[in-house]
Design a protein around this motif. Structure first.
Motif, short mmCIF file in Angstrom:
data_model
loop_
_atom_site.label_atom_id
_atom_site.label_comp_id
_atom_site.label_asym_id
_atom_site.label_seq_id
_atom_site.Cartn_x
_atom_site.Cartn_y
_atom_site.Cartn_z
N ASP A 59 0.85 -1.18 0.00
CA ASP A 59 0.00 0.00 0.00
C ASP A 59 0.90 1.24 0.00
O ASP A 59 1.55 1.53 1.00
N PRO A 60 0.94 1.98 -1.11
CA PRO A 60 1.82 3.15 -1.16
C PRO A 60 1.39 4.27 -0.21
O PRO A 60 2.21 5.08 0.21
N LYS A 61 0.11 4.30 0.15
CA LYS A 61 -0.36 5.34 1.05
C LYS A 61 0.19 5.10 2.47
O LYS A 61 0.64 6.02 3.14
N GLN A 62 0.12 3.86 2.94
CA GLN A 62 0.64 3.52 4.27
C GLN A 62 2.13 3.23 4.25
O GLN A 62 2.77 3.18 5.29
N LYS A 63 2.67 2.95 3.07
CA LYS A 63 4.08 2.56 2.89
C LYS A 63 4.42 1.30 3.67
O LYS A 63 5.49 1.19 4.26
N HIS A 64 3.50 0.38 3.68
CA HIS A 64 3.70 -0.92 4.32
C HIS A 64 3.00 -1.99 3.50
O HIS A 64 2.10 -1.71 2.71
N TRP A 65 3.41 -3.24 3.73
CA TRP A 65 2.70 -4.36 3.13
C TRP A 65 1.40 -4.58 3.91
O TRP A 65 1.37 -4.48 5.12
N LEU A 74 17.91 6.45 7.04
CA LEU A 74 16.95 6.05 8.06
C LEU A 74 15.52 6.42 7.69
O LEU A 74 14.58 5.87 8.25
N ARG A 75 15.36 7.36 6.77
CA ARG A 75 14.01 7.76 6.38
C ARG A 75 13.31 6.64 5.63
O ARG A 75 12.09 6.52 5.66
N ARG A 76 14.10 5.83 4.96
CA ARG A 76 13.52 4.70 4.25
C ARG A 76 13.01 3.70 5.29
O ARG A 76 13.77 3.10 6.03
N VAL A 77 11.73 3.53 5.31
CA VAL A 77 11.12 2.60 6.25
C VAL A 77 11.43 1.19 5.77
O VAL A 77 11.69 0.96 4.60
N ALA A 78 11.40 0.24 6.67
CA ALA A 78 11.74 -1.13 6.32
C ALA A 78 10.64 -1.76 5.47
O ALA A 78 9.97 -2.69 5.88
N THR A 79 10.44 -1.19 4.30
CA THR A 79 9.46 -1.73 3.37
C THR A 79 10.16 -2.07 2.07
O THR A 79 11.16 -1.46 1.71
N ILE A 80 9.63 -3.03 1.38
CA ILE A 80 10.20 -3.45 0.12
C ILE A 80 9.18 -3.13 -0.96
O ILE A 80 8.06 -3.65 -0.93
N PRO A 81 9.53 -2.28 -1.93
CA PRO A 81 8.60 -2.02 -3.02
C PRO A 81 8.36 -3.29 -3.84
O PRO A 81 9.17 -4.21 -3.83
N VAL A 82 7.26 -3.32 -4.53
CA VAL A 82 6.87 -4.50 -5.30
C VAL A 82 7.91 -4.83 -6.35
O VAL A 82 8.18 -5.99 -6.63
N ASP A 83 8.55 -3.81 -6.93
CA ASP A 83 9.53 -4.05 -7.99
C ASP A 83 10.70 -4.89 -7.50
O ASP A 83 11.22 -5.71 -8.22
N GLN A 84 11.13 -4.66 -6.26
CA GLN A 84 12.31 -5.36 -5.76
C GLN A 84 11.98 -6.76 -5.25
O GLN A 84 12.88 -7.52 -4.97
N LEU A 85 10.74 -7.10 -5.13
CA LEU A 85 10.38 -8.42 -4.60
C LEU A 85 10.43 -9.48 -5.67
O LEU A 85 10.47 -10.65 -5.39
N ARG A 86 10.42 -9.11 -6.91
CA ARG A 86 10.40 -10.09 -8.00
C ARG A 86 11.70 -10.77 -8.16
O ARG A 86 12.73 -10.50 -7.89
#
Length: 147
Positions: free
Chosen positions: A52-58, A135-147
Motif C-alpha cells: 500500500d503506497p499510502k501507508q508505505k507498508h505491506w 533512516l528515512r527509508r522505512v523497512a518496506t520493500i517495493p513491489v519491484d524489488q520483490l520479484r
C-alpha cells in the motif's frame, strides 16, 4: 624414492581435485535450491499481501492489516542515539584541539580556517544528511524489488 614421492603427491592432488569438484557441485545445487525456495516464498507472500503506497507498508489482502516491523523502528532510534553521541564526541575533540592550539600559539591557529570549518561543520552535516536519508527509508520493500 623421489618417484614414489611424486606419485603420492599426484595422488593427493587428484584426490583434492575430486573432493573440491564434488563440493562445488553440491554448493551450486544448494544455491539453486535456495533461490527457488526464495522465489517460491516471495510469490506466496505476494499472493496473500499487497504493498500500500499510502501507508508505505505491506498489507494483508484478507483483512487489510498493515504488517509493521517494530524492530526496524527500534533499531532506527538506537542508530540515531549512537550517531548523536559520535557527533558530540567529534565536535568536542575538534573544539578542544582548537582551544589547545589557540592557547599554545597565543591567539593564532596553526590549522587553516577552511579545514577547521570542514571538520566541524561540513563533515558532520554531510554525515547527518546521509544518515537521515538512509533512516528515512522505512523497512518496506517495493513491489519491484520483490520479484
Amino acid at each position: 624414492m623421489l618417484q614414489i614421492g611424486l606419485v603420492i603427491a599426484w595422488l593427493i592432488a587428484l584426490g583434492l581435485a575430486i573432493h573440491l569438484a564434488t563440493k562445488a557441485i553440491k554448493a551450486r545445487l544448494l544455491g539453486r535450491r535456495q533461490r527457488r525456495q526464495a522465489l517460491k516464498t516471495a510469490q506466496e507472500f505476494r499472493k496473500n499481501h499487497h504493498f500500500d503506497p499510502k501507508q508505505k507498508h505491506w498489507v494483508r489482502n484478507v483483512d487489510k492489516v498493515a504488517l509493521i516491523d517494530h524492530s526496524a523502528k527500534d533499531r532506527r532510534i538506537f542508530l540515531i542515539v549512537i550517531f548523536w553521541l559520535l557527533i558530540i564526541l567529534w565536535e568536542g575533540y575538534w573544539v578542544s584541539e582548537i582551544y589547545e592550539q589557540y592557547v599554545a600559539r597565543a591567539g593564532h591557529l596553526a590549522l587553516p580556517y577552511v579545514f577547521l570549518f570542514f571538520m566541524t561543520v561540513v563533515l558532520p552535516l554531510t554525515l547527518y544528511s546521509f544518515l537521515r536519508r538512509k533512516l528515512r527509508r522505512v523497512a518496506t520493500i517495493p513491489v519491484d524489488q520483490l520479484r
